[in-house]
Design a protein around this motif. Structure first.
Motif, PDB file in Angstrom:
ATOM      1  N   ILE A   1       0.878  -1.160   0.000  1.00 49.22           N
ATOM      2  CA  ILE A   1       0.000   0.000   0.000  1.00 49.22           C
ATOM      3  C   ILE A   1       0.919   1.214   0.000  1.00 49.22           C
ATOM      4  N   ALA A   2       1.087   1.789  -1.200  1.00 49.73           N
ATOM      5  CA  ALA A   2       2.058   2.864  -1.386  1.00 49.73           C
ATOM      6  C   ALA A   2       1.428   4.124  -1.964  1.00 49.73           C
ATOM      7  N   SER A   3       0.098   4.098  -2.146  1.00 44.89           N
ATOM      8  CA  SER A   3      -0.583   5.255  -2.720  1.00 44.89           C
ATOM      9  C   SER A   3      -2.047   5.234  -2.292  1.00 44.89           C
ATOM     10  N   THR A   4      -2.726   6.330  -2.563  1.00 45.75           N
ATOM     11  CA  THR A   4      -4.157   6.355  -2.240  1.00 45.75           C
ATOM     12  C   THR A   4      -4.915   5.371  -3.125  1.00 45.75           C
ATOM     13  N   ARG A   5      -4.440   5.151  -4.332  1.00 42.40           N
ATOM     14  CA  ARG A   5      -5.094   4.164  -5.200  1.00 42.40           C
ATOM     15  C   ARG A   5      -5.005   2.769  -4.586  1.00 42.40           C
ATOM     16  N   ASP A   6      -3.836   2.438  -4.031  1.00 41.64           N
ATOM     17  CA  ASP A   6      -3.682   1.145  -3.353  1.00 41.64           C
ATOM     18  C   ASP A   6      -4.636   1.050  -2.169  1.00 41.64           C
ATOM     19  N   ALA A   7      -4.770   2.149  -1.422  1.00 48.21           N
ATOM     20  CA  ALA A   7      -5.689   2.164  -0.285  1.00 48.21           C
ATOM     21  C   ALA A   7      -7.117   1.950  -0.761  1.00 48.21           C
ATOM     22  N   LEU A   8      -7.487   2.586  -1.868  1.00 48.91           N
ATOM     23  CA  LEU A   8      -8.841   2.418  -2.406  1.00 48.91           C
ATOM     24  C   LEU A   8      -9.089   0.981  -2.854  1.00 48.91           C
ATOM     25  N   ASP A   9      -8.063   0.311  -3.366  1.00 49.37           N
ATOM     26  CA  ASP A   9      -8.201  -1.103  -3.729  1.00 49.37           C
ATOM     27  C   ASP A   9      -8.531  -1.948  -2.504  1.00 49.37           C
ATOM     28  N   VAL A  10      -7.862  -1.671  -1.390  1.00 52.11           N
ATOM     29  CA  VAL A  10      -8.116  -2.415  -0.151  1.00 52.11           C
ATOM     30  C   VAL A  10      -9.508  -2.075   0.385  1.00 52.11           C
ATOM     31  N   ILE A  11      -9.868  -0.823   0.346  1.00 53.87           N
ATOM     32  CA  ILE A  11     -11.210  -0.418   0.795  1.00 53.87           C
ATOM     33  C   ILE A  11     -12.262  -1.105  -0.065  1.00 53.87           C
ATOM     34  N   GLY A  12     -12.029  -1.156  -1.363  1.00 51.84           N
ATOM     35  CA  GLY A  12     -12.960  -1.841  -2.258  1.00 51.84           C
ATOM     36  C   GLY A  12     -13.117  -3.316  -1.916  1.00 51.84           C
ATOM     37  N   ALA A  13     -12.017  -3.955  -1.542  1.00 53.01           N
ATOM     38  CA  ALA A  13     -12.067  -5.369  -1.161  1.00 53.01           C
ATOM     39  C   ALA A  13     -12.876  -5.573   0.114  1.00 53.01           C
ATOM     40  N   ALA A  14     -12.869  -4.563   0.972  1.00 48.55           N
ATOM     41  CA  ALA A  14     -13.588  -4.666   2.246  1.00 48.55           C
ATOM     42  C   ALA A  14     -15.039  -4.211   2.129  1.00 48.55           C
ATOM     43  N   PHE A  15     -15.300  -3.333   1.177  1.00 46.23           N
ATOM     44  CA  PHE A  15     -16.584  -2.652   1.106  1.00 46.23           C
ATOM     45  C   PHE A  15     -17.746  -3.641   1.089  1.00 46.23           C
ATOM     46  N   SER A  16     -18.697  -3.422   1.959  1.00 45.36           N
ATOM     47  CA  SER A  16     -19.909  -4.220   2.157  1.00 45.36           C
ATOM     48  C   SER A  16     -19.644  -5.619   2.715  1.00 45.36           C
ATOM     49  N   ARG A  17     -18.369  -5.952   2.965  1.00 49.63           N
ATOM     50  CA  ARG A  17     -18.057  -7.259   3.553  1.00 49.63           C
ATOM     51  C   ARG A  17     -17.416  -7.138   4.920  1.00 49.63           C
ATOM     52  N   ALA A  18     -16.771  -5.991   5.185  1.00 48.73           N
ATOM     53  CA  ALA A  18     -16.052  -5.824   6.450  1.00 48.73           C
ATOM     54  C   ALA A  18     -16.136  -4.371   6.901  1.00 48.73           C
ATOM     55  N   ASP A  19     -16.163  -4.173   8.206  1.00 52.23           N
ATOM     56  CA  ASP A  19     -16.199  -2.835   8.792  1.00 52.23           C
ATOM     57  C   ASP A  19     -14.804  -2.332   9.131  1.00 52.23           C
ATOM     58  N   VAL A  20     -13.860  -3.265   9.228  1.00 56.52           N
ATOM     59  CA  VAL A  20     -12.495  -2.959   9.661  1.00 56.52           C
ATOM     60  C   VAL A  20     -11.524  -3.613   8.687  1.00 56.52           C
ATOM     61  N   VAL A  21     -10.434  -2.921   8.397  1.00 57.85           N
ATOM     62  CA  VAL A  21      -9.344  -3.502   7.607  1.00 57.85           C
ATOM     63  C   VAL A  21      -8.103  -3.514   8.490  1.00 57.85           C
ATOM     64  N   ALA A  22      -7.529  -4.694   8.679  1.00 61.02           N
ATOM     65  CA  ALA A  22      -6.303  -4.856   9.459  1.00 61.02           C
ATOM     66  C   ALA A  22      -5.143  -5.062   8.492  1.00 61.02           C
ATOM     67  N   VAL A  23      -4.241  -4.082   8.460  1.00 60.44           N
ATOM     68  CA  VAL A  23      -3.116  -4.098   7.519  1.00 60.44           C
ATOM     69  C   VAL A  23      -1.824  -4.321   8.283  1.00 60.44           C
ATOM     70  N   PRO A  24      -1.052  -5.349   7.923  1.00 60.29           N
ATOM     71  CA  PRO A  24       0.238  -5.533   8.583  1.00 60.29           C
ATOM     72  C   PRO A  24       1.205  -4.408   8.211  1.00 60.29           C
ATOM     73  N   VAL A  25       2.031  -4.029   9.152  1.00 59.56           N
ATOM     74  CA  VAL A  25       2.993  -2.946   8.956  1.00 59.56           C
ATOM     75  C   VAL A  25       3.804  -3.153   7.680  1.00 59.56           C
ATOM     76  N   GLY A  26       4.186  -4.382   7.390  1.00 61.98           N
ATOM     77  CA  GLY A  26       5.015  -4.675   6.230  1.00 61.98           C
ATOM     78  C   GLY A  26       4.370  -4.359   4.897  1.00 61.98           C
ATOM     79  N   ARG A  27       3.058  -4.244   4.856  1.00 58.82           N
ATOM     80  CA  ARG A  27       2.358  -3.904   3.603  1.00 58.82           C
ATOM     81  C   ARG A  27       2.369  -2.406   3.327  1.00 58.82           C
ATOM     82  N   LEU A  28       2.675  -1.595   4.340  1.00 60.43           N
ATOM     83  CA  LEU A  28       2.665  -0.145   4.171  1.00 60.43           C
ATOM     84  C   LEU A  28       4.023   0.341   3.685  1.00 60.43           C
ATOM     85  N   ASP A  29       3.992   1.180   2.680  1.00 57.89           N
ATOM     86  CA  ASP A  29       5.215   1.796   2.176  1.00 57.89           C
ATOM     87  C   ASP A  29       5.885   2.565   3.305  1.00 57.89           C
TER      88      ASP A  29
END
Length: 119
Positions: free
Chosen positions: A23-51
């Motif tokens: 996750i290195a950009s807002t577009r990457d963040a939106l991809d993760v939000i899209g994956a969660a949308f309507s299926r999850a209320d929380v997204v847990a991201v490991p530190v290693g995935r963040l730029d």
């Protein structure tokens, strides 16, 4: 582990795997939000995935990514050890402290701590 929606303390959580796309950009963040949308209320991201720029607040990346999660009403949880980053930045330490006082963005050491906070 792949990204997986699971229930933790009664809350649907998208737990992102360590080996997923960075996750290195807002577009990457939106991809993760899209994956969660309507299926999850929380997204847990490991530190290693963040730029690394996420932890250098002067870049603005953390603020941009966190704002996307807030805008889409999906809670963001950064999971893992960020003590080295916090020790190097008073501003980051303050951000983590203030975020953890709220309900939208949390920084936790592990999924057990997330479960405790959700419970």
């Amino acid at each position: 582990m792949a990204d997986l929606v699971t229930e933790r303390s009664g809350v649907p959580v998208l737990v992102c795997g360590d080996e997923g796309a960075p996750i290195a950009s807002t577009r990457d963040a939106l991809d993760v939000i899209g994956a969660a949308f309507s299926r999850a209320d929380v997204v847990a991201v490991p530190v290693g995935r963040l730029d690394e720029r996420f932890f250098a607040l002067r870049t603005g990346l953390a603020g941009e990514i966190m704002q996307k999660f807030v805008n889409y009403r999906v809670r963001l949880v950064v999971v893992g050890d960020i003590s080295g980053h916090v020790a190097a930045s008073t501003a980051l330490r303050d951000l983590v402290f203030e975020s953890n006082r709220g309900s939208q963005v949390w920084f936790v050491a592990d999924l057990g701590e997330l479960d405790t906070r959700l419970g």
